[in-house]
Structure formats: C-alpha cells, structure tokens
Design an enzyme around this catalytic site. Structure first.
Site, short mmCIF file in Angstrom:
data_model
loop_
_atom_site.label_atom_id
_atom_site.label_comp_id
_atom_site.label_asym_id
_atom_site.label_seq_id
_atom_site.Cartn_x
_atom_site.Cartn_y
_atom_site.Cartn_z
N ASP A 181 2.31 43.21 31.18
CA ASP A 181 1.66 41.96 31.29
C ASP A 181 0.18 42.59 31.09
O ASP A 181 -0.61 43.01 31.65
CB ASP A 181 1.51 41.48 32.66
CG ASP A 181 1.00 39.87 32.56
OD1 ASP A 181 0.01 39.94 32.11
OD2 ASP A 181 1.63 39.25 33.01
N HIS A 182 -0.16 42.18 29.72
CA HIS A 182 -1.48 42.79 29.34
C HIS A 182 -2.54 42.13 29.97
O HIS A 182 -3.80 42.69 29.93
CB HIS A 182 -1.89 42.65 27.83
CG HIS A 182 -2.08 41.41 27.27
ND1 HIS A 182 -1.36 40.23 27.20
CD2 HIS A 182 -3.48 40.76 26.91
CE1 HIS A 182 -1.95 39.33 26.73
NE2 HIS A 182 -3.41 39.41 26.61
N HIS A 244 1.07 35.67 33.18
CA HIS A 244 -0.61 36.04 33.33
C HIS A 244 -1.37 35.41 34.50
O HIS A 244 -1.76 35.89 35.27
CB HIS A 244 -1.31 35.72 32.11
CG HIS A 244 -0.62 36.47 30.62
ND1 HIS A 244 -0.18 37.71 30.89
CD2 HIS A 244 -0.61 36.00 29.58
CE1 HIS A 244 0.32 37.83 29.49
NE2 HIS A 244 -0.08 36.68 28.72
C1 BG6 Z 1 -0.09 36.29 25.33
C2 BG6 Z 1 0.43 34.87 24.87
O1 BG6 Z 1 0.59 36.67 26.10
O2 BG6 Z 1 -1.41 36.05 25.55
C3 BG6 Z 1 -0.61 34.11 23.64
O3 BG6 Z 1 1.68 35.13 24.11
C4 BG6 Z 1 -2.01 34.29 24.02
O4 BG6 Z 1 0.05 32.88 23.25
C5 BG6 Z 1 -2.26 35.60 24.57
O5 BG6 Z 1 -2.65 33.56 23.06
C6 BG6 Z 1 -3.84 35.39 25.12
O6 BG6 Z 1 -4.23 36.86 25.39
P1 BG6 Z 1 -5.82 36.90 25.47
O7 BG6 Z 1 -5.86 38.43 25.82
O8 BG6 Z 1 -6.24 37.05 24.20
O9 BG6 Z 1 -6.54 36.23 26.49
#
Ligand code: BG6
Length: 494
Positions: A181-182, A244
């Site tokens: 989960d980045h 997230h």
């Molecule tokens: C991803 C989603 O997990 O996270 C995308 O699939 C979203 O739809 C993205 O744009 C947002 O990540 P960050 O790091 O740019 O806030």
C-alpha cells in the site's frame, strides 16, 4: 542499512509502474549505497525485448522519473550490467525453467546468495498462476529466501480477496508475502507513529476526552486519466478507501504497540480495523456515506469533461469518483469521536491531510463571551507538502485582548536539502531487508474489505443517492451535511 544480496524479478517490466516507480527506486537505492553490490534485476514481461532495448528503457525511466540522474558512462554501465530481460508467457512453465537457468547464471556472476524477490506489477488475476508457476518451474528452490511483493487492488471484495489469498498461500507463507500500500511508504505517514509516540504532549490528549473529531482528506486534481477501464469497475471506495484511507486511519487511531516490531504494530492496526463500527443497514450507509461523480467542470481555467465522457467509461456509469464517510471506531479511546474521511478525483487541490480537531475549553470563563475561540487543530500534511502544524489561539499583537488563531508550522518539504525518498524506494528497501511493518497483513486486508463491502452492497441495491459535483470543485454538498449534522465542518485544506 544495506540490503542483503538478492535478485529482483520485476514481472510487468514493460509497464507503467516499473517505468515510473520501480526502476527509479532501484537506482536511488543504488546511489544511496543502500543496495548491496551483489544484486541483479530481471525484468519479465511477455513482449520480446533485447537486453540493449531493456537497458535503454531503464535509462529513459531514470532520466524521466528518478530523483537522481545517472552519472558518467562508466558508472552507468556498472549499474546497468546488473539488469537483464526475460520475455515470458506466464502460463508457460517452460519459460519459468529458462528463467531459473538465467537466474542461476546471474547469481553466480554477481555472487548472490540465492535470495529472490518477486515483484508482481501485474493484474491481480495473474498472481495465482505466476505463484504456481514460480514453484513448478523450480524458481523457489534456492538456498536463500523467497519473497513475493504484490500490488493492489487485492481483490474486488472480501470474497475475491479470499480466493486470491488462497491461491497465493498455496505457494507462499504469509510472512513471505509483502502487500504494497504505497501510502504506507510515504515519509509523513510513517512519521505519524513518531509524532504520536515520541511526544509527551500529544499522546495524553489522543482520545475522546480531548479530541472532537478527525478528518482525513485524500484529494486529487487528476481525473481517471487513461485508467477508465480499471476505474469504472473499482470506484473511489475501492481505489482509495479500502486501502489508503483506512490504513491512514489505523495509523492515527491505533494503540501504542508493545514493541516497535512489524507484527506488534500490525496487531494494533488490525484491532482498529476490527473496531470500525459496521453500518447496520443500507439506510445507515446512506446516512453516513456520501458518494459523488464528477460532471463537466473547470480547473485553473481548463475545461474538464464529465466522468461519463471519459475514455473506457460506461456513458451511464454510476461509479463514484468521490466518497466521504462518517466512521466510528468503537473502542474505549475513540468512543464518540467521529472520523470523517473523504477522497475524490478532480478536486481543486492535490493533497493528503489529516486534521485532528480538539475539543473547546470547558467554558470561556477567563475571556468572557465576547471571544469565540477557534478550536485547536493539529494538521499532518502527508503530500505533496510534508509537515505538521498546530493551530493555537493567541493574543493579537497590539490589541488589548483580541484573540487570533495562529499556526505553528513545521514544513519538512520546505527544508533545504531534504528530499524525502519516494514511497516505492522505501518499500522495496524494507521488503529486501525482510521488514514487513509497512506492508498490509492479510487480516488487515480482510477486515478492511468486510467494512467496505457493506457500503458497496448498499450502493448496489440502489443508486439514487449518487450525487454529482462539477470537476474542479470540493465534491457534493451532501458531504458538508455529514459534518454539519454533528456541528462540525471540513477544515479548509491548505
Ligand atoms: C493509487 C490509485 O493507489 O493512488 C490512484 O489507484 C491514485 O487512483 C493514487 O491516483 C494516488 O497516489 P498518490 O501517491 O499520488 O497520492
């Protein structure tokens, strides 16, 4: 801390994630001396590609997306000679046997001790067969460890996630699986733990006696871009909510772990997820959850199309591009404190922010009724700005007793020389070192799905509550009413 020597297998090596995030992450780790010299990377994808073409793809990806730029030619060659490509049909076991032979040659060449990390930047439907063929093709019979790193979406609902998990678990043990989960790799998300547990003045106030509500906003200015096909099936709840937002919520709400070890932290996080009060009926979902879809609008003078006009989106789609919810965490610490969460595409600002609103002073005895005090806020900015600020009340300079709110602001991303590592860099580093703290464990994933599935079910039954909002606005007005019912409002995002 340097990683142990390992071979990294990037499945989906010609895809977007590899190009934008994974290759740059590997290069940054290399440049920072965090990657052991005894490493190799094998890019795996279906498309035929020569070693030279693959290596030049990597150079391009680093040029475009990496926070470090390649140095002189000899340094570059030293790095890139660790990279090889393998064209593979993932249903063909013979290809995996060839991959095994290729791997063994590289392991010998670079003296790699048999550790293998399989990163599946692929559609989840393929996780099961890749795992199975890795085993059947002999890829797991090495002298070192084997780890599987997988990307979201982990299923579409609890049932499909369970199936996926069963397939993977036939080959890999839970402790060998690293679910990305980045958001958990983001600097400020990890900092939440430190802010909470290393400061004497936050933890004593971190409960329902002192906190009025908590607001979590994940705003995006982008629309669905070229991902209409995926997004129209997923929607904001699955794309950002199940993973997230709920992960951020657990970091904010969890109890202090007994030790700062992966399993202890994840034990505490899963308790939060299990304490989420499930919406008991579809009516309750509608009272507490708002969904919306963007219509045509404007952002910074640029006209934006409606969601239903986007490429690969059903022109009659009822998929939500926004949702907001009022969530209750039923435990002793949080009873009575609403958590408001929201996310949406095509909002005015790209931001991830957590606002902790404290309760007011008992009565305004000292200052009299003349002054309406603003509540104290603690704001944690996750991205793109990184930092925290605390809003307090203070005397207006020069006045007799006028009070004004002021912010004590700490902006980490404004500090010269601070260039926080990218989430993927940190996560890849952690997985290679065997630290699973910032990866989601199966019980977290399944608890999150149980919570989200009830919302999705109510939405499936009846779509009349789908609101709309012009692209470029802050979402449907119904989301304001959610808070207004409790006497609160969304704090403006900076
Ligand atoms: C991803 C989603 O997990 O996270 C995308 O699939 C979203 O739809 C993205 O744009 C947002 O990540 P960050 O790091 O740019 O806030």
């Amino acid at each position: 801390l340097q990683t142990p020597g390992a071979v990294f297998f990037i499945f989906g090596a010609t895809g977007d994630l590899a190009r934008r995030k994974l290759f740059p992450a590997i290069y940054s780790l290399y440049r920072e001396g965090k990657l052991a010299q005894d490493f190799a990377v094998i890019g795996v994808a279906r498309r035929p590609r020569t070693q030279e073409e693959f290596r030049s793809d990597i150079r391009e990806s680093i040029r475009e997306f990496c926070r470090y730029q390649a140095g002189d030619e000899s340094e570059w060659i030293e790095f890139v000679e660790h990279f090889e490509y393998k064209s593979l049909d993932i249903n063909n076991i013979g290809g995996f046997r060839e991959l095994r032979a290729q791997t063994e040659v590289l392991e010998e060449k670079f003296h790699i001790p048999g550790n293998r990390l399989f990163y599946l930047a692929l559609a989840p439907e393929l996780f099961g067969s890749v795992s199975f063929n890795l085993k059947e093709g002999g890829m797991l019979d090495s002298t070192g460890w084997n780890r599987l790193v997988i990307e979201k979406p982990f299923g579409y609902d609890l049932e499909s996630a369970e199936k996926l998990n069963e397939q993977i678990r036939q080959v890999f043990k839970e402790e060998e699986v690293y679910r990305i989960d980045h958001y958990l790799g983001k600097e400020m998300v990890q900092n939440i733990e430190v802010i909470r547990f290393a400061n004497a003045f936050f933890e004593p106030l971190w409960n329902n006696k002192h906190i009025a509500n908590i607001q979590i906003t994940l705003g995006e200015t982008v629309g669905v871009e070229d991902r209409g096909g995926y997004y129209d099936n997923a929607g904001a709840l699955r794309d950002m909510g199940q993973n997230h937002i709920l992960q951020l919520l657990t970091m904010i709400a969890m109890e202090p772990p007994s030790r700062l070890l992966a399993e202890d932290i994840r034990d505490e996080k899963v308790k939060v997820l299990r304490s989420l009060r499930p919406y008991a009926s579809s009516d309750e979902v509608r009272e507490n959850v708002v969904r919306g879809q963007y219509t045509q609008g404007l952002h910074k003078g640029k006209s934006l199309p409606a969601y239903r006009q986007e490429d690969k989106v059903d022109p009659e789609s009822n998929t939500e591009t926004y949702f907001a919810a009022r969530v209750s965490v039923d435990n002793f610490r949080w009873a009575g404190v609403p958590f408001y969460i929201r996310t949406g595409k095509h909002l005015p600002v790209k931001t991830t922010e957590v606002v902790v609103e404290f309760k007011g002073m008992p009565t305004n005895v000292y200052l009299g009724q003349k002054h309406k005090l603003e509540p104290n806020l603690l704001v944690i900015r996750v991205n793109p700005m990184e930092g925290i600020y605390v809003k307090i009340n203070a005397k207006k300079p020069g006045s007799e007793s006028d009070i004004q709110p002021l912010a004590m602001d700490f902006c980490q991303s404004c500090m010269i020389g601070i260039n926080s590592p990218e989430a993927y860099e940190r996560l890849l580093h952690d997985a290679t070192r065997g630290d699973s703290t910032y990866f989601t464990r199966w019980d977290e994933v399944s608890s999150a799905w149980s919570f989200v599935d009830r919302i999705a079910k109510a939405w499936r039954e009846d779509s009349s509550d789908l609101a709309s909002y012009p692209a470029g606005s802050w979402g449907p007005v119904e989301a304001d009413k959610l808070l207004a019912k409790d006497g609160f409002h969304w704090w403006p995002v900076n």
